[in-house]
Scaffold this active site. Sequence first.
Site, PDB file in Angstrom:
ATOM      1  CG  ASP A  11      -2.058   1.030   1.018  1.00 53.13           C
ATOM      2  OD1 ASP A  11      -3.076   0.664   0.406  1.00 53.13           O
ATOM      3  OD2 ASP A  11      -1.893   2.191   1.433  1.00 53.13           O
TER       4      ASP A  11
ATOM      5  CE1 TYR B 171      -6.066   8.798   1.623  1.00 55.29           C
ATOM      6  CE2 TYR B 171      -4.259   8.979   0.061  1.00 55.29           C
ATOM      7  CZ  TYR B 171      -5.579   8.681   0.332  1.00 55.29           C
ATOM      8  OH  TYR B 171      -6.416   8.282  -0.663  1.00 55.29           O
TER       9      TYR B 171
END
Length: 345
Positions: free
Chosen positions: A77, A153
């Site tokens: 990820d 993020y």
Amino acid sequence: MVDRWESAFLRVLDGSVEQVPPVWLMRQAGRYLPEYREIRGRVGSVLDLCFAPKLAAEVTLQPIRRFGFDVAILFSDILVVPHALGRRVCFVANEGPRLDPIRSPAELADIEAEADAAVLAPVYETVALVKAALPRNVALLGFCGAPWTVATYMIAGKSTPDQAPARLFAYQHPEAFERLIDILVAASVEYLSGQFQAGVDAVQIFDTWAGILPPAEFQRWCVAPTRRIVTALRQQRPGARIIGFPRGAGTMLESYAQALELNAVGLDWTIDRKFARERVQSRAAVQGNLDPLALVAGGAALDREVDAVLAAFSGRPFVFNLGHGILPNTPIPHVEQMLRRIRGR
Ligand code: CP3
């Protein structure tokens, strides 16, 4: 390394035109596959799966076995990088990632300047395991998030509709934000370089949130940092094959393709195809751009959209893919229908 003569995907990245384009799907190892859900159910979170080499290798290979895609994308990820920089990262079911948000320049102080190599080591182990198991005509693709997208993020601590917290932070504290981007550039170079060393044939830089920036900020926070990553990687490995995917960049794709010497540029499903063919595909291979919802819909709509993508990008270097990740509610027979349509059998 896979020999380019055996991999249609690598040939396209090197500029060749294939009669039948190579095909893979973003997020091809994912929740639409029962065999993925089975393994996913055995581990606590996505991050645990990313750091369990045997299981991560297995889920990387599942879509290759089932569909015979031309590319295996490493199961990992983009948020393993902030994790390796000492940030807490977790995934909340049905809500997505959660990180400790960064609300002020002071809160940037406790970010490590360098990624912890030991945290990322299991990912390289996955690469080696997958590499050893892949047929020679299937290329292995590594990836990372672009610094801008990863920073959005890290600042917001989660996905928001327009990642406003990072945009605001960059306006209010440009120097602190620049420092965060610098850290992410260095960590990304390190991470991608480790993936190449372990055996990936090419890498993709995902800039999922590129399209929310005005043009000047797009140049500063997306193009310039990505360029530094590309330059550093090619200094270490001349000829390193790199794909960039600035989702939502629209007409800014032209300057992106111009500024970055990429092997391929990813196209989302909103781009004007004539524009992409003339202004982007003239400079690099393109990869995309089927609407993930057309794949959910199936039937005549899917055939029509597959045909439109093929018609727009054939005759020049092209990799068939979706315009973003495959959706969890995609029926498997629709993926098979798509492959038959592309491969003509
Ligand atoms: O493509 C592949 O099959 C390889 C694996 C892969 C994952 N994440 C695994 C994953 C890749 C290439 C990514 C990239 C990624 N991760 C991006 C960039 C591409 C994009 O989709 O925009 C981003 C923004 C992330 C961050 C992230 N990871 C989010 C926002 C989420 C939650 C949303 C969701 O789909 O659930 C994740 C979780 C995640 N990463 C999943 C997978 C398969 C799904 C969750 C699960 O399986 O439990």
